[in-house]
Design a protein around this motif. Structure first.
Motif, PDB file in Angstrom:
ATOM      1  N   LEU A   1      48.366  91.733 -18.560  1.00  0.00           N
ATOM      2  CA  LEU A   1      47.417  90.652 -19.115  1.00  0.00           C
ATOM      3  C   LEU A   1      46.582  90.781 -19.056  1.00  0.00           C
ATOM      4  O   LEU A   1      45.684  92.062 -19.157  1.00  0.00           O
ATOM      5  CB  LEU A   1      46.743  89.820 -17.620  1.00  0.00           C
ATOM      6  CG  LEU A   1      45.773  88.491 -17.785  1.00  0.00           C
ATOM      7  CD1 LEU A   1      46.357  87.745 -18.589  1.00  0.00           C
ATOM      8  CD2 LEU A   1      44.711  87.818 -16.331  1.00  0.00           C
ATOM      9  N   GLU A   2      46.175  89.919 -21.055  1.00  0.00           N
ATOM     10  CA  GLU A   2      45.252  90.606 -21.797  1.00  0.00           C
ATOM     11  C   GLU A   2      44.378  89.274 -22.039  1.00  0.00           C
ATOM     12  O   GLU A   2      44.661  88.800 -22.626  1.00  0.00           O
ATOM     13  CB  GLU A   2      46.467  91.330 -22.966  1.00  0.00           C
ATOM     14  CG  GLU A   2      46.657  93.029 -23.171  1.00  0.00           C
ATOM     15  CD  GLU A   2      45.660  94.245 -23.029  1.00  0.00           C
ATOM     16  OE1 GLU A   2      44.997  94.218 -23.323  1.00  0.00           O
ATOM     17  OE2 GLU A   2      45.933  94.669 -21.178  1.00  0.00           O
ATOM     18  N   ILE A   3      43.323  89.902 -23.004  1.00  0.00           N
ATOM     19  CA  ILE A   3      42.146  89.089 -23.027  1.00  0.00           C
ATOM     20  C   ILE A   3      41.629  89.452 -25.004  1.00  0.00           C
ATOM     21  O   ILE A   3      41.532  90.816 -25.138  1.00  0.00           O
ATOM     22  CB  ILE A   3      40.585  89.167 -22.841  1.00  0.00           C
ATOM     23  CG1 ILE A   3      40.969  88.684 -20.794  1.00  0.00           C
ATOM     24  CG2 ILE A   3      39.573  88.208 -23.116  1.00  0.00           C
ATOM     25  CD1 ILE A   3      40.003  88.628 -20.276  1.00  0.00           C
TER      26      ILE A   3
ATOM     27  N   GLN B   1      50.215  87.400 -22.669  1.00  0.00           N
ATOM     28  CA  GLN B   1      50.583  87.617 -21.079  1.00  0.00           C
ATOM     29  C   GLN B   1      52.158  88.566 -21.365  1.00  0.00           C
ATOM     30  O   GLN B   1      52.399  88.058 -22.353  1.00  0.00           O
ATOM     31  CB  GLN B   1      50.435  86.682 -19.797  1.00  0.00           C
ATOM     32  CG  GLN B   1      49.539  86.355 -19.705  1.00  0.00           C
ATOM     33  CD  GLN B   1      49.795  85.427 -17.978  1.00  0.00           C
ATOM     34  OE1 GLN B   1      50.301  85.522 -16.964  1.00  0.00           O
ATOM     35  NE2 GLN B   1      49.097  83.971 -18.657  1.00  0.00           N
ATOM     36  N   TYR B   2      52.211  89.383 -20.321  1.00  0.00           N
ATOM     37  CA  TYR B   2      53.820  90.065 -20.670  1.00  0.00           C
ATOM     38  C   TYR B   2      53.750  90.412 -19.842  1.00  0.00           C
ATOM     39  O   TYR B   2      53.776  90.958 -18.554  1.00  0.00           O
ATOM     40  CB  TYR B   2      53.862  90.925 -22.007  1.00  0.00           C
ATOM     41  CG  TYR B   2      52.517  92.629 -21.576  1.00  0.00           C
ATOM     42  CD1 TYR B   2      53.439  93.354 -21.054  1.00  0.00           C
ATOM     43  CD2 TYR B   2      51.510  92.456 -22.159  1.00  0.00           C
ATOM     44  CE1 TYR B   2      52.426  94.474 -20.862  1.00  0.00           C
ATOM     45  CE2 TYR B   2      50.270  93.236 -21.618  1.00  0.00           C
ATOM     46  CZ  TYR B   2      51.103  93.971 -20.664  1.00  0.00           C
ATOM     47  OH  TYR B   2      49.944  95.645 -20.777  1.00  0.00           O
ATOM     48  N   GLU B   3      55.716  90.689 -19.273  1.00  0.00           N
ATOM     49  CA  GLU B   3      56.002  90.849 -17.918  1.00  0.00           C
ATOM     50  C   GLU B   3      55.884  92.501 -18.409  1.00  0.00           C
ATOM     51  O   GLU B   3      56.657  93.216 -19.128  1.00  0.00           O
ATOM     52  CB  GLU B   3      57.423  90.875 -18.063  1.00  0.00           C
ATOM     53  CG  GLU B   3      58.622  90.896 -17.427  1.00  0.00           C
ATOM     54  CD  GLU B   3      57.645  89.666 -16.051  1.00  0.00           C
ATOM     55  OE1 GLU B   3      57.680  90.793 -14.733  1.00  0.00           O
ATOM     56  OE2 GLU B   3      57.404  88.751 -16.203  1.00  0.00           O
ATOM     57  N   HIS B   4      55.249  92.567 -17.120  1.00  0.00           N
ATOM     58  CA  HIS B   4      54.666  94.118 -16.666  1.00  0.00           C
ATOM     59  C   HIS B   4      55.884  94.841 -16.245  1.00  0.00           C
ATOM     60  O   HIS B   4      56.601  94.439 -15.710  1.00  0.00           O
ATOM     61  CB  HIS B   4      53.145  94.357 -16.048  1.00  0.00           C
ATOM     62  CG  HIS B   4      52.978  95.898 -15.622  1.00  0.00           C
ATOM     63  ND1 HIS B   4      52.447  97.170 -16.576  1.00  0.00           N
ATOM     64  CD2 HIS B   4      53.626  96.391 -14.625  1.00  0.00           C
ATOM     65  CE1 HIS B   4      52.664  98.265 -15.358  1.00  0.00           C
ATOM     66  NE2 HIS B   4      53.466  97.551 -14.193  1.00  0.00           N
ATOM     67  N   ASP B   5      56.456  96.136 -16.653  1.00  0.00           N
ATOM     68  CA  ASP B   5      57.953  96.972 -16.417  1.00  0.00           C
ATOM     69  C   ASP B   5      56.862  97.664 -14.916  1.00  0.00           C
ATOM     70  O   ASP B   5      56.014  99.022 -15.582  1.00  0.00           O
ATOM     71  CB  ASP B   5      58.147  97.784 -17.404  1.00  0.00           C
ATOM     72  CG  ASP B   5      59.116  98.512 -17.157  1.00  0.00           C
ATOM     73  OD1 ASP B   5      59.035  98.949 -15.604  1.00  0.00           O
ATOM     74  OD2 ASP B   5      59.835  99.693 -17.668  1.00  0.00           O
ATOM     75  N   VAL B   6      57.337  97.760 -13.478  1.00  0.00           N
ATOM     76  CA  VAL B   6      56.695  98.442 -12.757  1.00  0.00           C
ATOM     77  C   VAL B   6      56.834 100.083 -12.638  1.00  0.00           C
ATOM     78  O   VAL B   6      56.173 100.741 -12.592  1.00  0.00           O
ATOM     79  CB  VAL B   6      57.049  97.965 -11.457  1.00  0.00           C
ATOM     80  CG1 VAL B   6      56.528  96.630 -10.912  1.00  0.00           C
ATOM     81  CG2 VAL B   6      58.771  97.906 -11.560  1.00  0.00           C
ATOM     82  N   ASN B   7      58.101 100.779 -13.680  1.00  0.00           N
ATOM     83  CA  ASN B   7      58.472 102.264 -13.761  1.00  0.00           C
ATOM     84  C   ASN B   7      57.776 102.765 -14.477  1.00  0.00           C
ATOM     85  O   ASN B   7      57.432 103.834 -14.599  1.00  0.00           O
ATOM     86  CB  ASN B   7      59.680 101.768 -14.074  1.00  0.00           C
ATOM     87  CG  ASN B   7      60.328 101.941 -13.002  1.00  0.00           C
ATOM     88  OD1 ASN B   7      60.291 102.039 -11.927  1.00  0.00           O
ATOM     89  ND2 ASN B   7      61.964 100.764 -13.194  1.00  0.00           N
ATOM     90  N   GLU B   8      56.347 101.739 -15.802  1.00  0.00           N
ATOM     91  CA  GLU B   8      56.235 102.072 -17.184  1.00  0.00           C
ATOM     92  C   GLU B   8      54.157 102.364 -15.503  1.00  0.00           C
ATOM     93  O   GLU B   8      53.937 101.922 -15.443  1.00  0.00           O
ATOM     94  CB  GLU B   8      55.386 101.009 -18.000  1.00  0.00           C
ATOM     95  CG  GLU B   8      55.060 100.947 -18.595  1.00  0.00           C
ATOM     96  CD  GLU B   8      55.123 102.417 -20.116  1.00  0.00           C
ATOM     97  OE1 GLU B   8      54.535 103.412 -19.537  1.00  0.00           O
ATOM     98  OE2 GLU B   8      55.869 101.979 -20.503  1.00  0.00           O
TER      99      GLU B   8
END
Length: 161
Positions: free
Chosen positions: A139-141, A19-26
Protein backbone atom coordinates in the motif's frame (compact mmCIF):
# COMPACT_ATOMS: atom_id res chain seq x y z
CA UNK A 1 -8.01 2.22 6.32
CA UNK A 2 -4.67 2.72 8.03
CA UNK A 3 -3.73 5.44 10.54
CA UNK A 4 -1.72 7.12 7.74
CA UNK A 5 -4.71 7.36 5.42
CA UNK A 6 -7.04 8.39 8.24
CA UNK A 7 -4.67 11.23 9.18
CA UNK A 8 -4.51 12.59 5.63
CA UNK A 9 -8.29 12.42 5.28
CA UNK A 10 -8.77 14.18 8.62
CA UNK A 11 -6.39 16.97 7.56
CA UNK A 12 -7.96 17.16 4.08
CA UNK A 13 -4.60 16.67 2.36
CA UNK A 14 -4.68 15.70 -1.32
CA UNK A 15 -3.28 12.19 -1.89
CA UNK A 16 -3.79 9.03 -3.94
CA UNK A 17 -3.64 5.42 -2.83
CA UNK A 18 -1.90 2.73 -4.87
CA UNK A 19 -2.17 -0.94 -3.94
CA UNK A 20 -0.40 -3.99 -5.25
CA UNK A 21 -0.28 -7.64 -4.28
CA UNK A 22 2.60 -8.06 -1.83
CA UNK A 23 4.66 -11.23 -2.32
CA UNK A 24 5.02 -12.78 1.15
CA UNK A 25 8.43 -14.17 0.14
CA UNK A 26 9.76 -10.71 -0.78
CA UNK A 27 11.94 -9.03 1.84
CA UNK A 28 13.17 -6.11 -0.29
CA UNK A 29 9.99 -4.10 0.12
CA UNK A 30 11.17 -0.97 -1.67
CA UNK A 31 12.42 -2.87 -4.70
CA UNK A 32 9.10 -4.72 -4.80
CA UNK A 33 7.16 -1.44 -4.74
CA UNK A 34 9.24 -0.10 -7.64
CA UNK A 35 8.81 -3.26 -9.73
CA UNK A 36 5.05 -3.35 -9.19
CA UNK A 37 4.22 0.36 -9.45
CA UNK A 38 6.56 1.47 -12.24
CA UNK A 39 4.84 -0.48 -15.04
CA UNK A 40 1.48 0.98 -14.00
CA UNK A 41 2.45 4.56 -13.19
CA UNK A 42 5.68 5.07 -15.19
CA UNK A 43 7.61 6.47 -12.26
CA UNK A 44 11.30 6.32 -11.41
CA UNK A 45 12.72 4.42 -8.43
CA UNK A 46 13.80 7.69 -6.82
CA UNK A 47 10.14 8.72 -6.46
CA UNK A 48 9.34 5.86 -4.09
CA UNK A 49 10.56 6.51 -0.57
CA UNK A 50 11.21 4.21 2.36
CA UNK A 51 10.77 5.07 6.00
CA UNK A 52 13.59 4.22 8.41
CA UNK A 53 13.57 4.67 12.16
CA UNK A 54 16.90 5.64 13.71
CA UNK A 55 18.08 5.41 17.28
CA UNK A 56 19.64 8.68 18.44
CA UNK A 57 22.89 8.41 20.41
CA UNK A 58 22.37 4.62 20.38
CA UNK A 59 20.49 4.75 23.69
CA UNK A 60 17.20 3.06 22.69
CA UNK A 61 15.37 6.01 24.26
CA UNK A 62 15.30 8.66 21.53
CA UNK A 63 14.29 8.02 17.94
CA UNK A 64 13.73 9.87 14.68
CA UNK A 65 12.29 9.04 11.27
CA UNK A 66 14.14 9.30 7.96
CA UNK A 67 12.33 9.26 4.62
CA UNK A 68 14.61 8.52 1.67
CA UNK A 69 14.46 7.00 -1.83
CA UNK A 70 14.25 3.21 -1.82
CA UNK A 71 17.24 3.03 -4.16
CA UNK A 72 19.52 4.99 -1.78
CA UNK A 73 21.32 4.31 1.47
CA UNK A 74 21.06 6.38 4.62
CA UNK A 75 24.23 8.32 5.40
CA UNK A 76 24.51 7.93 9.18
CA UNK A 77 26.99 10.81 9.62
CA UNK A 78 24.95 13.32 7.62
CA UNK A 79 21.79 12.23 9.42
CA UNK A 80 23.38 12.46 12.88
CA UNK A 81 24.57 15.97 12.07
CA UNK A 82 21.11 16.98 10.82
CA UNK A 83 19.57 15.60 14.02
CA UNK A 84 22.23 17.31 16.15
CA UNK A 85 23.49 14.19 17.85
CA UNK A 86 26.86 12.47 18.04
CA UNK A 87 25.90 9.10 16.61
CA UNK A 88 22.88 7.30 15.25
CA UNK A 89 22.11 3.77 14.18
CA UNK A 90 19.14 2.07 12.59
CA UNK A 91 16.61 1.12 15.22
CA UNK A 92 16.08 -2.55 15.94
CA UNK A 93 13.19 -3.67 13.68
CA UNK A 94 11.14 -4.87 16.67
CA UNK A 95 11.54 -1.51 18.39
CA UNK A 96 10.70 0.33 15.16
CA UNK A 97 7.49 -1.67 14.88
CA UNK A 98 6.58 -1.04 18.51
CA UNK A 99 7.09 2.73 18.45
CA UNK A 100 5.49 3.33 15.03
CA UNK A 101 2.62 0.86 15.21
CA UNK A 102 3.49 -0.51 11.77
CA UNK A 103 5.18 -3.69 10.52
CA UNK A 104 8.62 -3.43 8.89
CA UNK A 105 8.08 -3.12 5.15
CA UNK A 106 4.93 -1.12 5.79
CA UNK A 107 6.16 1.60 8.14
CA UNK A 108 4.58 4.85 7.06
CA UNK A 109 5.99 8.19 8.14
CA UNK A 110 2.36 9.22 8.65
CA UNK A 111 0.03 8.24 11.48
CA UNK A 112 2.65 6.75 13.76
CA UNK A 113 1.80 6.10 17.41
CA UNK A 114 4.03 8.96 18.52
CA UNK A 115 5.27 11.96 16.55
CA UNK A 116 9.04 11.67 16.05
CA UNK A 117 11.46 14.22 14.56
CA UNK A 118 11.42 13.56 10.82
CA UNK A 119 13.87 14.22 7.98
CA UNK A 120 13.00 13.87 4.30
CA UNK A 121 15.82 13.54 1.80
CA UNK A 122 16.29 16.64 -0.36
CA UNK A 123 15.73 14.63 -3.53
CA UNK A 124 12.00 14.53 -2.78
CA UNK A 125 11.75 18.20 -3.72
CA UNK A 126 12.53 17.46 -7.37
CA UNK A 127 9.22 15.62 -7.79
CA UNK A 128 5.69 16.98 -7.93
CA UNK A 129 4.55 13.78 -6.22
CA UNK A 130 6.36 11.18 -4.15
CA UNK A 131 5.31 7.78 -2.82
CA UNK A 132 5.53 6.63 0.79
CA UNK A 133 4.19 3.58 2.56
CA UNK A 134 0.51 3.73 3.36
CA UNK A 135 0.94 1.71 6.53
CA UNK A 136 1.08 -1.84 5.26
CA UNK A 137 3.00 -3.86 2.72
CA UNK A 138 1.57 -3.38 -0.75
CA UNK A 139 0.00 0.00 0.00
CA UNK A 140 1.59 3.26 -1.16
CA UNK A 141 0.46 6.85 -0.73
CA UNK A 142 1.17 9.36 -3.50
CA UNK A 143 1.56 12.82 -1.98
CA UNK A 144 3.23 16.16 -2.74
CA UNK A 145 6.57 16.39 -0.90
CA UNK A 146 5.72 19.73 0.71
CA UNK A 147 2.38 18.39 1.96
CA UNK A 148 4.18 15.44 3.55
CA UNK A 149 6.71 17.77 5.17
CA UNK A 150 3.98 20.06 6.47
CA UNK A 151 1.98 17.22 8.04
CA UNK A 152 5.09 15.73 9.67
CA UNK A 153 6.72 19.06 10.56
CA UNK A 154 9.69 17.54 8.73
CA UNK A 155 12.81 19.12 7.29
CA UNK A 156 14.29 18.49 3.85
CA UNK A 157 17.93 17.56 4.34
CA UNK A 158 20.56 15.61 2.41
CA UNK A 159 20.63 12.28 4.27
CA UNK A 160 21.71 9.80 1.60
CA UNK A 161 25.08 8.56 0.38
Amino acid sequence: MTPAINLLKKLKIKFNIHQYEHDVNETHYGREAVSKLDPLLHIVAGQIFKTLVVNLNCDNKSFAVCVLPVDCHLDLKKTAKALDCKKIELADPNIAQKITGYLVGGISPLGQKKHLPTLIDLTAQQFAMMFVSGGRRGLEIEIAPQDLANVLKAHFVEITT
